[in-house]
Design a protein around this motif. Structure first.
Motif, PDB file in Angstrom:
ATOM      1  N   SER A 128       0.871  -1.302   0.007  1.00 13.96           N
ATOM      2  CA  SER A 128       0.086   0.141   0.010  1.00 13.96           C
ATOM      3  C   SER A 128       0.750   1.236   0.051  1.00 13.96           C
ATOM      4  CB  SER A 128      -1.077  -0.074   1.146  1.00 13.96           C
ATOM      5  OG  SER A 128      -0.309  -0.006   2.227  1.00 13.96           O
ATOM      6  N   LEU A 129       2.260   1.125   0.045  1.00 12.80           N
ATOM      7  CA  LEU A 129       2.858   2.394   0.004  1.00 12.80           C
ATOM      8  C   LEU A 129       3.354   2.758  -1.353  1.00 12.80           C
ATOM      9  CD1 LEU A 129       5.368   1.037   3.017  1.00 12.80           C
ATOM     10  CD2 LEU A 129       3.257   2.440   3.027  1.00 12.80           C
ATOM     11  N   LYS A 130       2.343   3.359  -1.828  1.00 11.62           N
ATOM     12  CA  LYS A 130       2.286   4.110  -3.262  1.00 11.62           C
ATOM     13  C   LYS A 130       3.636   5.279  -3.422  1.00 11.62           C
ATOM     14  CE  LYS A 130      -1.123   1.168  -4.304  1.00 11.62           C
ATOM     15  NZ  LYS A 130      -0.927   0.010  -5.217  1.00 11.62           N
ATOM     16  N   LEU A 131       3.930   5.961  -2.497  1.00  8.66           N
ATOM     17  CA  LEU A 131       4.529   7.011  -2.651  1.00  8.66           C
ATOM     18  C   LEU A 131       6.211   6.504  -2.275  1.00  8.66           C
ATOM     19  CD1 LEU A 131       2.419   9.777  -1.002  1.00  8.66           C
ATOM     20  CD2 LEU A 131       2.649   8.953  -3.458  1.00  8.66           C
ATOM     21  N   LEU A 132       6.283   5.361  -1.915  1.00  6.52           N
ATOM     22  CA  LEU A 132       7.751   5.074  -1.450  1.00  6.52           C
ATOM     23  C   LEU A 132       8.601   5.120  -2.538  1.00  6.52           C
ATOM     24  CD1 LEU A 132       8.867   3.951   1.207  1.00  6.52           C
ATOM     25  CD2 LEU A 132       8.617   1.613   0.209  1.00  6.52           C
ATOM     26  N   THR A 133       9.751   5.746  -2.377  1.00  7.47           N
ATOM     27  CA  THR A 133      10.929   5.719  -3.457  1.00  7.47           C
ATOM     28  C   THR A 133      12.028   5.178  -3.030  1.00  7.47           C
ATOM     29  OG1 THR A 133      11.488   7.986  -2.282  1.00  7.47           O
ATOM     30  CG2 THR A 133       9.953   8.360  -4.005  1.00  7.47           C
ATOM     31  N   VAL A 134      12.523   5.241  -1.668  1.00 11.33           N
ATOM     32  CA  VAL A 134      13.761   4.637  -1.253  1.00 11.33           C
ATOM     33  C   VAL A 134      13.303   3.503  -0.154  1.00 11.33           C
ATOM     34  CG1 VAL A 134      15.877   4.947   0.075  1.00 11.33           C
ATOM     35  CG2 VAL A 134      15.093   6.607  -1.317  1.00 11.33           C
ATOM     36  N   LEU A 135      13.827   2.207  -0.436  1.00 11.64           N
ATOM     37  CA  LEU A 135      13.448   1.203   0.490  1.00 11.64           C
ATOM     38  C   LEU A 135      14.620   0.149   0.621  1.00 11.64           C
ATOM     39  CD1 LEU A 135      11.499  -0.452   2.046  1.00 11.64           C
ATOM     40  CD2 LEU A 135      10.877  -1.842  -0.141  1.00 11.64           C
ATOM     41  N   ASN A 136      15.045   0.365   2.034  1.00  3.84           N
ATOM     42  CA  ASN A 136      16.260  -0.520   2.318  1.00  3.84           C
ATOM     43  C   ASN A 136      15.705  -1.764   3.179  1.00  3.84           C
ATOM     44  OD1 ASN A 136      18.699  -1.940   3.320  1.00  3.84           O
ATOM     45  ND2 ASN A 136      19.295   0.231   4.406  1.00  3.84           N
ATOM     46  N   LEU A 137      15.965  -3.127   2.511  1.00  3.73           N
ATOM     47  CA  LEU A 137      15.500  -4.191   3.041  1.00  3.73           C
ATOM     48  C   LEU A 137      16.942  -5.240   3.339  1.00  3.73           C
ATOM     49  CD1 LEU A 137      12.303  -4.911   0.913  1.00  3.73           C
ATOM     50  CD2 LEU A 137      12.320  -4.422   3.385  1.00  3.73           C
ATOM     51  N   TYR A 180       5.634  -4.954  -6.275  1.00  3.07           N
ATOM     52  CA  TYR A 180       5.028  -4.569  -7.812  1.00  3.07           C
ATOM     53  C   TYR A 180       4.206  -3.516  -7.726  1.00  3.07           C
ATOM     54  CZ  TYR A 180       2.110  -4.821 -11.852  1.00  3.07           C
ATOM     55  OH  TYR A 180       1.610  -4.498 -12.946  1.00  3.07           O
ATOM     56  N   SER A 181       3.428  -3.157  -6.391  1.00  4.82           N
ATOM     57  CA  SER A 181       2.462  -1.992  -6.097  1.00  4.82           C
ATOM     58  C   SER A 181       3.331  -0.775  -5.850  1.00  4.82           C
ATOM     59  CB  SER A 181       1.480  -2.379  -5.040  1.00  4.82           C
ATOM     60  OG  SER A 181       0.680  -3.494  -5.545  1.00  4.82           O
ATOM     61  N   CYS A 182       4.627  -0.845  -5.514  1.00  7.33           N
ATOM     62  CA  CYS A 182       5.228   0.396  -4.899  1.00  7.33           C
ATOM     63  C   CYS A 182       5.689   1.220  -6.351  1.00  7.33           C
ATOM     64  CB  CYS A 182       6.417  -0.002  -4.192  1.00  7.33           C
ATOM     65  SG  CYS A 182       6.001  -0.893  -2.543  1.00  7.33           S
ATOM     66  N   GLU A 183       4.676   1.670  -7.117  1.00  6.22           N
ATOM     67  CA  GLU A 183       4.989   2.406  -8.367  1.00  6.22           C
ATOM     68  C   GLU A 183       5.976   3.363  -8.388  1.00  6.22           C
ATOM     69  OE1 GLU A 183       1.194   4.837  -8.391  1.00  6.22           O
ATOM     70  OE2 GLU A 183       1.103   2.921  -9.220  1.00  6.22           O
ATOM     71  N   ASN A 184       6.344   4.001  -7.247  1.00  2.13           N
ATOM     72  CA  ASN A 184       7.221   5.155  -7.360  1.00  2.13           C
ATOM     73  C   ASN A 184       8.780   4.744  -6.738  1.00  2.13           C
ATOM     74  OD1 ASN A 184       5.839   7.654  -8.448  1.00  2.13           O
ATOM     75  ND2 ASN A 184       4.380   7.260  -6.664  1.00  2.13           N
ATOM     76  N   LEU A 185       8.926   3.485  -6.479  1.00  5.18           N
ATOM     77  CA  LEU A 185      10.125   3.097  -6.035  1.00  5.18           C
ATOM     78  C   LEU A 185      11.257   3.345  -7.019  1.00  5.18           C
ATOM     79  CD1 LEU A 185      10.984   1.847  -3.321  1.00  5.18           C
ATOM     80  CD2 LEU A 185      10.889  -0.513  -4.766  1.00  5.18           C
ATOM     81  N   GLN A 186      12.270   3.771  -6.509  1.00  2.00           N
ATOM     82  CA  GLN A 186      13.415   4.290  -7.152  1.00  2.00           C
ATOM     83  C   GLN A 186      15.006   3.684  -6.705  1.00  2.00           C
ATOM     84  OE1 GLN A 186      14.027   8.577  -7.306  1.00  2.00           O
ATOM     85  NE2 GLN A 186      11.933   8.972  -7.543  1.00  2.00           N
ATOM     86  N   ILE A 233       9.384  -6.929 -10.011  1.00  2.91           N
ATOM     87  CA  ILE A 233       9.837  -5.505  -9.664  1.00  2.91           C
ATOM     88  C   ILE A 233      10.296  -4.940 -11.164  1.00  2.91           C
ATOM     89  CG2 ILE A 233      10.176  -5.566  -7.552  1.00  2.91           C
ATOM     90  CD1 ILE A 233      13.355  -5.736  -7.982  1.00  2.91           C
ATOM     91  N   THR A 234      10.446  -5.716 -12.342  1.00  4.43           N
ATOM     92  CA  THR A 234      11.047  -5.317 -13.570  1.00  4.43           C
ATOM     93  C   THR A 234      10.001  -4.183 -14.233  1.00  4.43           C
ATOM     94  OG1 THR A 234       9.845  -7.202 -14.799  1.00  4.43           O
ATOM     95  CG2 THR A 234      12.104  -7.364 -14.184  1.00  4.43           C
ATOM     96  N   LYS A 235       8.671  -4.241 -13.847  1.00  2.72           N
ATOM     97  CA  LYS A 235       7.638  -3.133 -14.214  1.00  2.72           C
ATOM     98  C   LYS A 235       7.836  -1.799 -13.410  1.00  2.72           C
ATOM     99  CE  LYS A 235       6.040  -6.206 -17.266  1.00  2.72           C
ATOM    100  NZ  LYS A 235       6.546  -6.303 -18.635  1.00  2.72           N
ATOM    101  N   LEU A 236       8.654  -1.752 -12.429  1.00  6.10           N
ATOM    102  CA  LEU A 236       8.634  -0.525 -11.781  1.00  6.10           C
ATOM    103  C   LEU A 236       9.514   0.450 -12.546  1.00  6.10           C
ATOM    104  CD1 LEU A 236       9.355  -1.960  -8.115  1.00  6.10           C
ATOM    105  CD2 LEU A 236       7.043  -1.086  -9.154  1.00  6.10           C
ATOM    106  N   LYS A 237       8.885   1.407 -13.174  1.00  7.22           N
ATOM    107  CA  LYS A 237       9.493   2.092 -14.228  1.00  7.22           C
ATOM    108  C   LYS A 237      10.524   3.215 -13.493  1.00  7.22           C
ATOM    109  CE  LYS A 237       5.418   2.253 -17.257  1.00  7.22           C
ATOM    110  NZ  LYS A 237       4.289   2.828 -18.086  1.00  7.22           N
ATOM    111  N   ASN A 238      10.179   3.765 -12.503  1.00  3.71           N
ATOM    112  CA  ASN A 238      11.394   4.510 -11.593  1.00  3.71           C
ATOM    113  C   ASN A 238      12.448   4.018 -10.973  1.00  3.71           C
ATOM    114  OD1 ASN A 238       9.480   6.994 -12.566  1.00  3.71           O
ATOM    115  ND2 ASN A 238       8.115   6.124 -10.967  1.00  3.71           N
ATOM    116  N   LEU A 239      12.350   2.791 -10.948  1.00  5.04           N
ATOM    117  CA  LEU A 239      13.277   2.036 -10.189  1.00  5.04           C
ATOM    118  C   LEU A 239      14.876   1.848 -11.001  1.00  5.04           C
ATOM    119  CD1 LEU A 239      14.097   0.187  -7.792  1.00  5.04           C
ATOM    120  CD2 LEU A 239      13.731  -1.973  -9.277  1.00  5.04           C
ATOM    121  N   ASP A 240      15.849   2.797 -10.580  1.00  2.00           N
ATOM    122  CA  ASP A 240      16.883   3.004 -11.329  1.00  2.00           C
ATOM    123  C   ASP A 240      18.267   2.404 -10.217  1.00  2.00           C
ATOM    124  OD1 ASP A 240      17.464   5.147  -9.364  1.00  2.00           O
ATOM    125  OD2 ASP A 240      16.922   6.687 -10.910  1.00  2.00           O
ATOM    126  N   THR A 241      18.143   2.404  -9.119  1.00  2.00           N
ATOM    127  CA  THR A 241      19.238   1.847  -8.415  1.00  2.00           C
ATOM    128  C   THR A 241      18.829   0.527  -7.511  1.00  2.00           C
ATOM    129  OG1 THR A 241      20.045   4.022  -8.069  1.00  2.00           O
ATOM    130  CG2 THR A 241      20.662   2.445  -6.496  1.00  2.00           C
TER     131      THR A 241
END
Length: 251
Positions: free
Chosen positions: A71-80, A92-98, A116-124
């Motif tokens: 549900s975290l649609k605005l998430l841009t940075v995620l450290n797991l 897959y739903s974290c569409e703003n993840l970079q 996660i290959t469909k996440l268009k903003n993912l660059d790192t």
């Protein structure tokens, strides 16, 4: 209000009370940045109620189920990093993840990354971290680098190394060298390494603007490395040409 003391080996579930005691926020929707590291968290609980989260650090816990993050649609940075994650489907739903750090988990194959290959903003993306000695089983695959870059054509940084922009020149040269040397069994592949860097500084999670700068020294070092790669490619081409001209041994 200070968080209640707990035993070091106690499994922790994220609750409303825990989030409020750590952030001081009364409304979970007001939380933008959140750092929950080394807390023995095994259950993400109500983390999904922090719908306006932009940066989330859950490193060094005991997490395996990512469903609450969907549900975290605005998430841009995620450290797991340093958890027990093998399934990435909820991301897959974290569409703003970079920026996504997955180093030190249980991702066994590239198939686990398809979601996660469909996440268009993912660059790192980071799947291994030599600074912290974190990795994933998938990183042991010999074709790991080329496969990941094929799956994520828009990626800029992989495992702390630049592979797009100026860095793409380096990647193409390395790939050309590897492809050329495969023509001769007696020649070992040449590997070019880049000094590892930390994923992000601790101050990255503070509520203040952050900027990324590139020093002249770093730029100079890169172009020196690029020059060396070109020289290696030229030498490899010469060896291949000479080898092809040599008469084959008569059996």
């Amino acid at each position: 209000m200070e968080p209640k003391a707990r035993a070091e080996d106690e499994d922790v579930k994220i609750t409303v009370e825990l989030l409020k005691s750590i952030t001081g926020e009364f409304d979970l929707e007001s939380i933008l940045f959140l750092k929950l590291t080394k807390m023995n968290i095994c259950n993400l609980g109500c983390i999904g109620d922090c719908v306006n989260l932009e940066r989330l650090d859950l490193s060094r816990n005991d997490i395996s189920n990512l469903n609450p993050l969907a549900s975290l649609k605005l998430l841009t940075v995620l450290n797991l990093s340093a958890n027990r994650i093998s399934n990435l489907d909820p991301l897959y739903s974290c569409e703003n993840l970079q920026n996504l750090n997955l180093a030190g988990n249980l991702i066994s194959s590239v198939d686990a990354l398809c979601s996660i290959t469909k996440l268009k903003n993912l660059d790192t993306i980071r799947l291994k971290d030599t600074v912290c000695s974190f990795s994933n089983p998938v990183c042991m695959n010999k074709s790991y680098l080329n496969t990941i870059l094929d799956m994520f054509p828009n990626i800029k940084i992989l495992d702390g190394e630049r592979v797009s922009g100026r860095g793409s020149d380096l990647y193409r040269l390395c790939k050309d060298i590897d492809d050329s040397l495969k023509e001769i069994d007696s020649i070992r592949p040449i590997h070019v390494s880049v000094s590892p860097t930390k994923w992000v500084e601790d101050s990255y999670w503070e509520l203040k603007p952050t900027q990324q700068t590139q020093t002249d020294k770093a730029s100079e070092q890169f172009f020196e490395l690029l020059k060396e790669c070109r020289e290696l490619k030229s030498k490899a081409a010469d060896v291949i040409t000479k080898t092809k001209r040599m008469p084959r041994a008569v059996k």
